[in-house]
Design a protein around this motif. Structure first.
Motif, PDB file in Angstrom:
ATOM      1  N   MET A 203      -3.860 -42.930  53.528  1.00 42.71           N
ATOM      2  CA  MET A 203      -5.046 -42.824  54.339  1.00 42.71           C
ATOM      3  C   MET A 203      -4.900 -41.610  55.258  1.00 42.71           C
ATOM      4  N   SER A 204      -5.920 -40.785  55.344  1.00 40.90           N
ATOM      5  CA  SER A 204      -5.842 -39.591  56.174  1.00 40.90           C
ATOM      6  C   SER A 204      -6.173 -39.927  57.622  1.00 40.90           C
ATOM      7  N   LYS A 205      -5.837 -39.022  58.527  1.00 36.16           N
ATOM      8  CA  LYS A 205      -6.076 -39.243  59.956  1.00 36.16           C
ATOM      9  C   LYS A 205      -7.562 -39.272  60.283  1.00 36.16           C
ATOM     10  N   ASN A 206      -8.410 -38.613  59.483  1.00 31.03           N
ATOM     11  CA  ASN A 206      -9.846 -38.579  59.750  1.00 31.03           C
ATOM     12  C   ASN A 206     -10.502 -39.924  59.486  1.00 31.03           C
ATOM     13  N   ASN A 207      -9.968 -40.709  58.567  1.00 33.52           N
ATOM     14  CA  ASN A 207     -10.558 -42.005  58.223  1.00 33.52           C
ATOM     15  C   ASN A 207      -9.952 -43.148  59.036  1.00 33.52           C
ATOM     16  N   ARG A 208      -9.079 -42.830  59.954  1.00 31.78           N
ATOM     17  CA  ARG A 208      -8.359 -43.830  60.745  1.00 31.78           C
ATOM     18  C   ARG A 208      -9.317 -44.549  61.689  1.00 31.78           C
ATOM     19  N   LYS A 209      -9.192 -45.882  61.785  1.00 31.69           N
ATOM     20  CA  LYS A 209     -10.002 -46.674  62.704  1.00 31.69           C
ATOM     21  C   LYS A 209      -9.158 -47.040  63.916  1.00 31.69           C
ATOM     22  N   GLY A 210      -9.832 -47.408  64.997  1.00 35.25           N
ATOM     23  CA  GLY A 210      -9.117 -47.824  66.193  1.00 35.25           C
ATOM     24  C   GLY A 210      -9.095 -46.729  67.242  1.00 35.25           C
ATOM     25  N   ARG A 211      -8.197 -46.861  68.160  1.00 38.96           N
ATOM     26  CA  ARG A 211      -8.096 -45.928  69.277  1.00 38.96           C
ATOM     27  C   ARG A 211      -7.650 -44.561  68.766  1.00 38.96           C
ATOM     28  N   PRO A 212      -8.231 -43.489  69.318  1.00 38.10           N
ATOM     29  CA  PRO A 212      -7.825 -42.156  68.864  1.00 38.10           C
ATOM     30  C   PRO A 212      -6.371 -41.871  69.227  1.00 38.10           C
ATOM     31  N   LEU A 213      -5.705 -41.081  68.402  1.00 35.87           N
ATOM     32  CA  LEU A 213      -4.316 -40.720  68.648  1.00 35.87           C
ATOM     33  C   LEU A 213      -4.222 -39.777  69.846  1.00 35.87           C
ATOM     34  N   LYS A 214      -3.151 -39.919  70.602  1.00 37.07           N
ATOM     35  CA  LYS A 214      -2.919 -39.033  71.744  1.00 37.07           C
ATOM     36  C   LYS A 214      -2.278 -37.739  71.266  1.00 37.07           C
ATOM     37  N   ALA A 215      -2.549 -36.687  72.004  1.00 41.10           N
ATOM     38  CA  ALA A 215      -1.876 -35.422  71.718  1.00 41.10           C
ATOM     39  C   ALA A 215      -0.409 -35.567  72.112  1.00 41.10           C
ATOM     40  N   ALA A 216       0.435 -34.738  71.545  1.00 42.14           N
ATOM     41  CA  ALA A 216       1.875 -34.819  71.810  1.00 42.14           C
ATOM     42  C   ALA A 216       2.182 -34.650  73.295  1.00 42.14           C
ATOM     43  N   THR A 217       1.377 -33.870  74.001  1.00 44.53           N
ATOM     44  CA  THR A 217       1.621 -33.646  75.433  1.00 44.53           C
ATOM     45  C   THR A 217       1.212 -34.847  76.278  1.00 44.53           C
ATOM     46  N   GLU A 218       0.390 -35.736  75.743  1.00 41.59           N
ATOM     47  CA  GLU A 218      -0.074 -36.903  76.496  1.00 41.59           C
ATOM     48  C   GLU A 218       0.764 -38.152  76.238  1.00 41.59           C
ATOM     49  N   LYS A 219       1.606 -38.126  75.236  1.00 39.06           N
ATOM     50  CA  LYS A 219       2.402 -39.301  74.891  1.00 39.06           C
ATOM     51  C   LYS A 219       3.481 -39.540  75.941  1.00 39.06           C
TER      52      LYS A 219
END
Length: 136
Positions: free
Chosen positions: A1-17
Motif C-alpha cells: 500500500m502506498s503512502k498516498n492511499n493511507r487512511k488515518g492520521r497524517p504522518l509527521k515529518a521527520a523534524t516533528e517526530k
C-alpha cells in the motif's frame, strides 16, 4: 500500500517526530516548583507542559481577575444586606398579622415578593460569578 492511499492520521515529518527521550530525577520541592504553573486547560498532559517549559520557556498562565474577586465579595456583602432587609420585612409582616391591619397587608405582601425575587437573582448572580472565578 502506498503512502498516498493511507487512511488515518497524517504522518509527521521527520523534524516533528518525538524520537529523543530524557529522564530527570527531581526532589519533591523541585518537582513542586516546576509544576507550580501547570494548568490542564492550556496543557492537556504534563508532558506537553514540561516540553513547553523546557523548550519554549514561555508558560501560559491564567490570571485571576481582581475585579471578579471584588465583584464576588460585593455580592456576598449585598446578600447579607438583603438578609437584613428580609428580617425587617418579616417583622413588619408579623406586626401586621398580630394587629390585623388590612390596609398595609397588600403592600407588605408585594414587598415580600419583590424581596424574594431580588434575593433569588442575587444568589444566581453570585453562583455564576463563583463558577467563572473557579474556571479562571
Amino acid at each position: 500500500m502506498s503512502k498516498n492511499n493511507r487512511k488515518g492520521r497524517p504522518l509527521k515529518a521527520a523534524t516533528e517526530k518525538l524520537t529523543y527521550r530524557t529522564e530527570v530525577n527531581l526532589s519533591k520541592g523541585e518537582y513542586d516548583a516546576v509544576m507550580a504553573d501547570y494548568d490542564p486547560i492550556f496543557y492537556p498532559t504534563k508532558t506537553a507542559y514540561l516540553r513547553a517549559r523546557v523548550v519554549d520557556k514561555n508558560i501560559k498562565k491564567r490570571v485571576v481577575n481582581a475585579n471578579l474577586e471584588r465583584l464576588e465579595q460585593t455580592l456576598v456583602n449585598s446578600n447579607e444586606e438583603l438578609n437584613k432587609l428580609g428580617v425587617n420585612i418579616n417583622q413588619i409582616a408579623r406586626h401586621l398579622n398580630t394587629y390585623k391591619s388590612a390596609e398595609y397587608k397588600s403592600e407588605v405582601l408585594s414587598l415580600l415578593q419583590l424581596f424574594l425575587s431580588a434575593e433569588k437573582v442575587m444568589y444566581e448572580m453570585q453562583g455564576t460569578i463563583h463558577e467563572i472565578h473557579e474556571k479562571w
